[in-house]
Design a protein around this motif. Sequence first.
Motif, PDB file in Angstrom:
ATOM      1  N   ASN A 175       9.593 -13.947  -0.257  1.00  5.87           N
ATOM      2  CA  ASN A 175       8.927 -13.413   0.921  1.00  5.87           C
ATOM      3  C   ASN A 175       7.841 -12.419   0.509  1.00  5.87           C
ATOM      4  O   ASN A 175       8.043 -11.201   0.551  1.00  5.87           O
ATOM      5  CB  ASN A 175       9.945 -12.730   1.843  1.00  5.87           C
ATOM      6  N   PRO A 176       6.678 -12.907   0.101  1.00  2.00           N
ATOM      7  CA  PRO A 176       5.616 -12.005  -0.363  1.00  2.00           C
ATOM      8  C   PRO A 176       5.091 -11.070   0.724  1.00  2.00           C
ATOM      9  O   PRO A 176       4.513 -10.025   0.412  1.00  2.00           O
ATOM     10  CB  PRO A 176       4.517 -12.971  -0.834  1.00  2.00           C
ATOM     11  N   ASP A 177       5.313 -11.409   1.985  1.00  2.00           N
ATOM     12  CA  ASP A 177       4.784 -10.580   3.069  1.00  2.00           C
ATOM     13  C   ASP A 177       5.439  -9.202   3.147  1.00  2.00           C
ATOM     14  O   ASP A 177       4.856  -8.274   3.723  1.00  2.00           O
ATOM     15  CB  ASP A 177       4.955 -11.296   4.413  1.00  2.00           C
ATOM     16  N   VAL A 178       6.652  -9.060   2.611  1.00  2.00           N
ATOM     17  CA  VAL A 178       7.318  -7.754   2.660  1.00  2.00           C
ATOM     18  C   VAL A 178       7.269  -7.051   1.303  1.00  2.00           C
ATOM     19  O   VAL A 178       7.886  -6.003   1.122  1.00  2.00           O
ATOM     20  CB  VAL A 178       8.783  -7.886   3.129  1.00  2.00           C
ATOM     21  N   CYS A 179       6.526  -7.615   0.361  1.00  2.00           N
ATOM     22  CA  CYS A 179       6.377  -7.017  -0.967  1.00  2.00           C
ATOM     23  C   CYS A 179       4.983  -6.399  -1.096  1.00  2.00           C
ATOM     24  O   CYS A 179       3.993  -6.970  -0.648  1.00  2.00           O
ATOM     25  CB  CYS A 179       6.578  -8.054  -2.065  1.00  2.00           C
ATOM     26  N   ILE A 180       4.925  -5.248  -1.710  1.00  4.32           N
ATOM     27  CA  ILE A 180       3.660  -4.581  -1.971  1.00  4.32           C
ATOM     28  C   ILE A 180       3.477  -4.531  -3.480  1.00  4.32           C
ATOM     29  O   ILE A 180       4.295  -3.943  -4.193  1.00  4.32           O
ATOM     30  CB  ILE A 180       3.630  -3.155  -1.388  1.00  4.32           C
ATOM     31  N   VAL A 181       2.430  -5.170  -3.984  1.00  6.95           N
ATOM     32  CA  VAL A 181       2.184  -5.240  -5.420  1.00  6.95           C
ATOM     33  C   VAL A 181       0.806  -4.657  -5.724  1.00  6.95           C
ATOM     34  O   VAL A 181      -0.208  -5.151  -5.234  1.00  6.95           O
ATOM     35  CB  VAL A 181       2.267  -6.692  -5.937  1.00  6.95           C
ATOM     36  N   GLU A 182       0.780  -3.595  -6.523  1.00  6.46           N
ATOM     37  CA  GLU A 182      -0.473  -2.938  -6.905  1.00  6.46           C
ATOM     38  C   GLU A 182      -1.344  -2.665  -5.682  1.00  6.46           C
ATOM     39  O   GLU A 182      -2.524  -3.020  -5.635  1.00  6.46           O
ATOM     40  CB  GLU A 182      -1.225  -3.777  -7.933  1.00  6.46           C
ATOM     41  N   ALA A 183      -0.763  -2.003  -4.705  1.00  7.16           N
ATOM     42  CA  ALA A 183      -1.486  -1.715  -3.463  1.00  7.16           C
ATOM     43  C   ALA A 183      -2.400  -0.508  -3.633  1.00  7.16           C
ATOM     44  O   ALA A 183      -2.099   0.424  -4.382  1.00  7.16           O
ATOM     45  CB  ALA A 183      -0.502  -1.452  -2.337  1.00  7.16           C
ATOM     46  N   GLU A 184      -3.509  -0.532  -2.921  1.00 12.69           N
ATOM     47  CA  GLU A 184      -4.414   0.614  -2.844  1.00 12.69           C
ATOM     48  C   GLU A 184      -4.337   1.174  -1.432  1.00 12.69           C
ATOM     49  O   GLU A 184      -4.792   0.543  -0.479  1.00 12.69           O
ATOM     50  CB  GLU A 184      -5.840   0.198  -3.192  1.00 12.69           C
ATOM     51  N   TRP A 185      -3.743   2.362  -1.310  1.00 19.25           N
ATOM     52  CA  TRP A 185      -3.578   2.999  -0.016  1.00 19.25           C
ATOM     53  C   TRP A 185      -4.558   4.161   0.116  1.00 19.25           C
ATOM     54  O   TRP A 185      -4.748   4.931  -0.825  1.00 19.25           O
ATOM     55  CB  TRP A 185      -2.157   3.549   0.130  1.00 19.25           C
ATOM     56  N   ALA A 186      -5.120   4.312   1.302  1.00 23.97           N
ATOM     57  CA  ALA A 186      -5.995   5.447   1.586  1.00 23.97           C
ATOM     58  C   ALA A 186      -5.622   6.039   2.931  1.00 23.97           C
ATOM     59  O   ALA A 186      -5.235   5.323   3.854  1.00 23.97           O
ATOM     60  CB  ALA A 186      -7.459   5.011   1.580  1.00 23.97           C
ATOM     61  N   ILE A 187      -5.746   7.359   3.022  1.00 21.78           N
ATOM     62  CA  ILE A 187      -5.452   8.072   4.267  1.00 21.78           C
ATOM     63  C   ILE A 187      -6.613   8.994   4.616  1.00 21.78           C
ATOM     64  O   ILE A 187      -7.405   9.376   3.755  1.00 21.78           O
ATOM     65  CB  ILE A 187      -4.159   8.913   4.149  1.00 21.78           C
ATOM     66  N   ASN A 188      -6.714   9.337   5.910  1.00 21.23           N
ATOM     67  CA  ASN A 188      -7.702  10.335   6.330  1.00 21.23           C
ATOM     68  C   ASN A 188      -7.027  11.708   6.426  1.00 21.23           C
ATOM     69  O   ASN A 188      -5.852  11.857   6.075  1.00 21.23           O
ATOM     70  CB  ASN A 188      -8.360   9.925   7.651  1.00 21.23           C
ATOM     71  N   GLN A 189      -7.757  12.706   6.897  1.00 22.98           N
ATOM     72  CA  GLN A 189      -7.210  14.061   6.924  1.00 22.98           C
ATOM     73  C   GLN A 189      -6.096  14.235   7.945  1.00 22.98           C
ATOM     74  O   GLN A 189      -5.383  15.247   7.913  1.00 22.98           O
ATOM     75  CB  GLN A 189      -8.324  15.084   7.178  1.00 22.98           C
ATOM     76  N   ASP A 190      -5.921  13.285   8.821  1.00 23.75           N
ATOM     77  CA  ASP A 190      -4.790  13.307   9.751  1.00 23.75           C
ATOM     78  C   ASP A 190      -3.588  12.559   9.188  1.00 23.75           C
ATOM     79  O   ASP A 190      -2.612  12.332   9.902  1.00 23.75           O
ATOM     80  CB  ASP A 190      -5.196  12.684  11.086  1.00 23.75           C
ATOM     81  N   TRP A 191      -3.668  12.154   7.924  1.00 27.46           N
ATOM     82  CA  TRP A 191      -2.613  11.406   7.251  1.00 27.46           C
ATOM     83  C   TRP A 191      -2.358  10.075   7.939  1.00 27.46           C
ATOM     84  O   TRP A 191      -1.226   9.609   8.040  1.00 27.46           O
ATOM     85  CB  TRP A 191      -1.324  12.233   7.144  1.00 27.46           C
ATOM     86  N   GLN A 192      -3.440   9.457   8.376  1.00 29.57           N
ATOM     87  CA  GLN A 192      -3.363   8.128   8.972  1.00 29.57           C
ATOM     88  C   GLN A 192      -4.033   7.120   8.042  1.00 29.57           C
ATOM     89  O   GLN A 192      -4.996   7.455   7.342  1.00 29.57           O
ATOM     90  CB  GLN A 192      -4.050   8.110  10.339  1.00 29.57           C
ATOM     91  N   PRO A 193      -3.556   5.879   8.022  1.00 29.10           N
ATOM     92  CA  PRO A 193      -4.144   4.867   7.144  1.00 29.10           C
ATOM     93  C   PRO A 193      -5.613   4.623   7.436  1.00 29.10           C
ATOM     94  O   PRO A 193      -6.048   4.651   8.597  1.00 29.10           O
ATOM     95  CB  PRO A 193      -3.318   3.611   7.450  1.00 29.10           C
ATOM     96  N   MET A 240      -4.010   6.583  -3.060  1.00 31.19           N
ATOM     97  CA  MET A 240      -2.834   6.376  -3.905  1.00 31.19           C
ATOM     98  C   MET A 240      -2.723   4.914  -4.272  1.00 31.19           C
ATOM     99  O   MET A 240      -3.026   4.052  -3.448  1.00 31.19           O
ATOM    100  CB  MET A 240      -1.554   6.812  -3.171  1.00 31.19           C
ATOM    101  N   LYS A 241      -2.300   4.618  -5.494  1.00 28.12           N
ATOM    102  CA  LYS A 241      -2.054   3.247  -5.920  1.00 28.12           C
ATOM    103  C   LYS A 241      -0.563   3.069  -6.161  1.00 28.12           C
ATOM    104  O   LYS A 241       0.059   3.885  -6.832  1.00 28.12           O
ATOM    105  CB  LYS A 241      -2.844   2.920  -7.185  1.00 28.12           C
ATOM    106  N   LEU A 242      -0.016   2.011  -5.594  1.00 33.22           N
ATOM    107  CA  LEU A 242       1.420   1.759  -5.656  1.00 33.22           C
ATOM    108  C   LEU A 242       1.689   0.532  -6.516  1.00 33.22           C
ATOM    109  O   LEU A 242       1.099  -0.525  -6.308  1.00 33.22           O
ATOM    110  CB  LEU A 242       1.967   1.534  -4.244  1.00 33.22           C
ATOM    111  N   ASP A 243       2.597   0.664  -7.502  1.00 29.71           N
ATOM    112  CA  ASP A 243       2.927  -0.467  -8.362  1.00 29.71           C
ATOM    113  C   ASP A 243       3.740  -1.522  -7.622  1.00 29.71           C
ATOM    114  O   ASP A 243       3.455  -2.709  -7.701  1.00 29.71           O
ATOM    115  CB  ASP A 243       3.712   0.014  -9.595  1.00 29.71           C
ATOM    116  N   TRP A 244       4.775  -1.063  -6.918  1.00 32.19           N
ATOM    117  CA  TRP A 244       5.666  -2.020  -6.257  1.00 32.19           C
ATOM    118  C   TRP A 244       6.319  -1.384  -5.040  1.00 32.19           C
ATOM    119  O   TRP A 244       6.729  -0.218  -5.075  1.00 32.19           O
ATOM    120  CB  TRP A 244       6.766  -2.487  -7.202  1.00 32.19           C
ATOM    121  N   GLY A 245       6.393  -2.147  -3.967  1.00 33.76           N
ATOM    122  CA  GLY A 245       7.107  -1.698  -2.793  1.00 33.76           C
ATOM    123  C   GLY A 245       7.768  -2.876  -2.112  1.00 33.76           C
ATOM    124  O   GLY A 245       7.301  -4.024  -2.212  1.00 33.76           O
TER     125      GLY A 245
END
Length: 237
Positions: A85-103, A115-120
Amino acid sequence: MIPTWSWSRLEVFEACPYRAFLQYVERVPTPPLVPPEGKAEHPLTRGVRVHQAAEDYVTRDILLTDELQAFAEQFEAQREAYQKNPDVCIVEAEWAINQDWQPTGWRSRDTWGRMKLDWGYVDGPTMTIVDYKTGKKYAPKHVQQGQLYALAARAFFPEVEQFNVAFWYLDQEDTLEQSYSKIQVDVLRDSFDRRAKAMTGATVFKPKPSAWTCRFCPYGEGRDGNKHCEYRYSYEN
């Protein structure tokens, strides 16, 4: 000013604001990565290569490299989860947030933190986050890094109730594991918010020379061979 932050940038700024100024404001070039004596690769170069090998194993039909063998069962479990189920896996994700801590987007106009995430892996109300580490285990520093991962995950997955964060020390066959409820994660936000705003709002960047910070600072000399940090120079002499 330094408009955006990440865990690595925050580490640099808090260790020595002047180094952060040279690196992220003035963009002074750093010397090429030279392998330590007796080593074939610089630790940073090797870290990138090993991370890529881990990603490739999880997402592609290739063999596990020798450097990942200590966690063979864990990587096999990640691969099976991704194939199922690749849809629920996060592999080498690049996450960014604004100053309100929103995506937000990685390069959006309101991007503030990255932030970069190896696995989720999201399993109902629980999310598992894994960071692969080459090199030594620094528990106090990595605990904070894990907290930041949980904070970012909270922004992207507000429905999750429990965040389990693990660091896999690939060279040492060791782990570091933490678990946070969403309430605990929310409490952590104020501290990171203050630290990040201290960095991105800074207009004065005072040097903080010390045996430790100067040892790992790249600005004793730049690629052109000139001294770039007069504070390090005076400290060492």
